[in-house]
Design a protein around this motif. Structure first.
Motif, short mmCIF file in Angstrom:
data_model
loop_
_atom_site.label_atom_id
_atom_site.label_comp_id
_atom_site.label_asym_id
_atom_site.label_seq_id
_atom_site.Cartn_x
_atom_site.Cartn_y
_atom_site.Cartn_z
N ALA A 9 0.83 -1.21 0.00
CA ALA A 9 0.00 0.00 0.00
C ALA A 9 0.86 1.26 0.00
CB ALA A 9 -0.91 -0.01 1.21
N ILE A 10 0.45 2.23 -0.81
CA ILE A 10 1.08 3.55 -0.83
C ILE A 10 0.08 4.52 -0.23
CG2 ILE A 10 2.06 5.36 -2.29
CD1 ILE A 10 2.75 3.17 -4.31
N ARG A 11 0.35 5.00 0.96
CA ARG A 11 -0.62 5.77 1.72
C ARG A 11 -0.35 7.28 1.61
NH1 ARG A 11 -3.19 1.86 4.56
NH2 ARG A 11 -1.97 -0.01 5.06
N ASN A 12 -1.43 8.03 1.85
CA ASN A 12 -1.35 9.50 1.93
C ASN A 12 -0.72 10.11 0.69
OD1 ASN A 12 -2.40 9.40 4.62
ND2 ASN A 12 -0.34 8.84 5.33
N LEU A 13 -1.14 9.64 -0.47
CA LEU A 13 -0.53 10.10 -1.72
C LEU A 13 -0.72 11.60 -1.91
CD1 LEU A 13 0.97 8.91 -4.19
CD2 LEU A 13 -1.23 8.82 -5.36
N ASP A 14 -1.86 12.13 -1.51
CA ASP A 14 -2.14 13.56 -1.71
C ASP A 14 -1.17 14.46 -0.97
OD1 ASP A 14 -4.22 12.92 -3.34
OD2 ASP A 14 -5.78 13.17 -1.82
N SER A 15 -0.60 13.99 0.12
CA SER A 15 0.35 14.81 0.88
C SER A 15 1.76 14.75 0.30
CB SER A 15 0.38 14.36 2.34
OG SER A 15 0.90 13.03 2.45
N LYS A 16 1.94 13.97 -0.76
CA LYS A 16 3.22 13.80 -1.46
C LYS A 16 4.37 13.51 -0.48
CE LYS A 16 6.01 15.56 -5.26
NZ LYS A 16 6.35 16.68 -6.16
N PRO A 17 4.33 12.34 0.15
CA PRO A 17 5.41 11.99 1.08
C PRO A 17 6.73 11.64 0.40
CG PRO A 17 3.89 10.15 0.84
CD PRO A 17 3.29 11.30 0.07
N PHE A 18 6.71 11.44 -0.93
CA PHE A 18 7.93 11.14 -1.66
C PHE A 18 7.82 11.74 -3.06
CE2 PHE A 18 4.94 7.70 -2.32
CZ PHE A 18 4.97 7.50 -3.69
N ASP A 19 8.97 11.86 -3.73
CA ASP A 19 9.01 12.40 -5.09
C ASP A 19 9.06 11.31 -6.15
OD1 ASP A 19 9.30 15.37 -4.50
OD2 ASP A 19 10.98 14.55 -3.35
N HIS A 20 9.70 10.19 -5.83
CA HIS A 20 9.82 9.08 -6.77
C HIS A 20 9.68 7.76 -6.02
CE1 HIS A 20 11.38 11.79 -9.92
NE2 HIS A 20 12.08 12.34 -8.96
N LEU A 21 9.09 6.79 -6.69
CA LEU A 21 9.02 5.43 -6.16
C LEU A 21 10.01 4.56 -6.92
CD1 LEU A 21 7.62 3.15 -4.50
CD2 LEU A 21 6.02 2.91 -6.42
N ILE A 22 10.93 3.94 -6.19
CA ILE A 22 11.87 2.98 -6.79
C ILE A 22 11.37 1.58 -6.48
CG2 ILE A 22 14.22 2.06 -6.75
CD1 ILE A 22 15.23 4.82 -6.01
N VAL A 23 11.28 0.75 -7.50
CA VAL A 23 10.88 -0.65 -7.32
C VAL A 23 11.98 -1.54 -7.87
CG1 VAL A 23 9.15 -2.41 -7.80
CG2 VAL A 23 8.45 -0.02 -7.57
N LEU A 24 12.44 -2.47 -7.06
CA LEU A 24 13.42 -3.46 -7.50
C LEU A 24 12.77 -4.83 -7.58
CD1 LEU A 24 15.38 -1.13 -6.65
CD2 LEU A 24 17.00 -2.91 -5.99
N LEU A 25 12.86 -5.47 -8.73
CA LEU A 25 12.45 -6.86 -8.89
C LEU A 25 13.72 -7.70 -8.83
CD1 LEU A 25 9.74 -6.56 -11.70
CD2 LEU A 25 9.44 -6.56 -9.22
N VAL A 26 13.81 -8.54 -7.82
CA VAL A 26 15.06 -9.21 -7.49
C VAL A 26 14.90 -10.72 -7.62
CG1 VAL A 26 16.85 -9.50 -5.72
CG2 VAL A 26 15.57 -7.35 -5.87
N LYS A 27 15.84 -11.35 -8.30
CA LYS A 27 15.81 -12.80 -8.47
C LYS A 27 16.07 -13.51 -7.14
CE LYS A 27 17.57 -12.69 -13.22
NZ LYS A 27 18.64 -13.16 -14.13
N PRO A 28 15.70 -14.79 -7.03
CA PRO A 28 15.99 -15.54 -5.80
C PRO A 28 17.47 -15.58 -5.45
CG PRO A 28 14.37 -16.71 -7.13
CD PRO A 28 14.86 -15.56 -7.96
N THR A 29 18.34 -15.37 -6.44
CA THR A 29 19.79 -15.32 -6.20
C THR A 29 20.25 -13.94 -5.75
OG1 THR A 29 20.13 -14.79 -8.54
CG2 THR A 29 20.26 -17.12 -7.90
N PHE A 30 19.30 -13.02 -5.61
CA PHE A 30 19.55 -11.63 -5.22
C PHE A 30 20.28 -10.83 -6.31
CE2 PHE A 30 18.42 -13.52 -1.22
CZ PHE A 30 17.67 -12.53 -0.61
N ASP A 31 20.19 -11.29 -7.54
CA ASP A 31 20.56 -10.45 -8.68
C ASP A 31 19.35 -9.60 -9.05
OD1 ASP A 31 23.28 -11.31 -9.37
OD2 ASP A 31 22.34 -13.25 -9.74
#
Length: 312
Positions: free
Chosen positions: A251-273
């Motif tokens: 969940a991304i909460r309180n979007l209207d208050s703009k708690p952040f400028d960018h969302l970084i998402v990492l999709l990581v393999k089971p080997t942590f690559d």
């Protein structure tokens, strides 16, 4: 009309050949922690050149922002955005019905000396000198930017500098063993759930890769801050599986208050690559996520289309 088509395609060709990815259908391109605003311009009937810089596009830029302008057919202007910040002050900004807040920038050129100057259309007294570059010169500059030359991807394993270089393989090995141990304990009935270290690892990777300062766990709404620009980043991660078609994020909460400028998402393999790194501007969250009133939160479910749109 032909000039506009050629101009647009030319920018795509140059930037994509250097590893930059276009952010949706905008003039913003990103590679690692470099972001480039790249409007193209053609010569008008009065032999003058100008570009429009939209505030909406400036907000899409991450750390290390640059301006790349193409003069049809094969001349370029390249500058750190900070060097022309005096041309982008609120006092010389326009507001247009279809474009919102925008700055009109005039370009004066001397092709014989390969020099140019930039000034705001509302104030011609302040001029910023710049060099005109050929296609070969701009390609060389883009490929040799001294920051994050290779994006994180399944074909470009993460390479971190200095001391981290020596430790990354050992870190991934330990984390893989940790995951395997927790899975076996769960199979034996000792543990009901495994406390996955993926979230901590993703925050660590993002902070190293983008030179961010990691915030304490008690910080609400964001996980890291850019040391240069002060922009705030929320960081999320999911385990990447080749057969999986969607990845619901938390969940991304309180979007209207703009708690952040960018969302970084990492999709990581089971080997942590790291398979994919995504950077999503705050202003895009509402349109790509679903709002749930009972939790007062937006939920994003990543699919391949969103991954392709926002991946670096």
């Amino acid at each position: 009309m032909n000039d506009k088509i050629n101009s647009r395609d030319h920018n795509l060709d140059v930037l994509k050949s250097c590893g930059f990815r276009q952010q949706k259908n905008t003039t913003v391109f990103i590679k690692g922690k470099n972001s480039i605003l790249s409007p193209a311009v053609a010569e008008a009937s009065n032999s003058k050149y100008w570009i429009d810089i939209r505030e909406a596009n400036l907000k899409r830029l991450t750390s290390n922002p640059y301006l790349l302008v193409r003069i049809v057919p094969n001349l370029f202007i390249f500058s750190q955005l900070q060097q022309i910040s005096s041309l982008l002050s609120p006092s010389v900004m326009d507001n247009r019905p279809k474009s919102g807040n925008v700055w009109g920038i005039h370009i004066e050129m001397n092709k014989s000396t390969m020099e140019a100057s930039l000034h705001n259309l509302k104030n011609s007294t302040l001029k910023i000198p710049v060099k005109l570059l050929s296609r070969l010169e701009i390609v060389s500059k883009l490929k040799n930017l001294n920051v994050c030359d290779a994006p994180l991807s399944s074909t470009h394993p993460i390479v971190l500098e200095k001391e981290i270089d020596k430790n990354i393989n050992r870190i991934k090995e330990l984390l893989t063993q940790h995951r395997e141990i927790l899975a076996e304990l769960e199979n034996l009935g000792v543990c009901s759930t495994g406390n996955n270290p993926l979230g901590d690892f993703a925050e660590w990777v993002a902070c190293q890769e983008f030179e961010l300062e990691r915030m304490p766990n008690s910080t609400k709404g964001y996980d890291a801050v850019c040391k240069v620009t002060g922009e705030r980043y929320q960081i999320k991660s999911r385990t990447y599986e080749t057969k999986r078609t969607s990845y619901p994020l938390g969940a991304i909460r309180n979007l209207d208050s703009k708690p952040f400028d960018h969302l970084i998402v990492l999709l990581v393999k089971p080997t942590f690559d790291v398979a994919y790194t995504l950077v999503i501007p705050h202003e895009d969250i509402a349109s790509i996520g679903k709002y749930r009133q009972h939790t007062n939160a937006h939920i994003i479910t990543l699919n391949q289309n969103l991954i392709d749109t926002y991946k670096l």
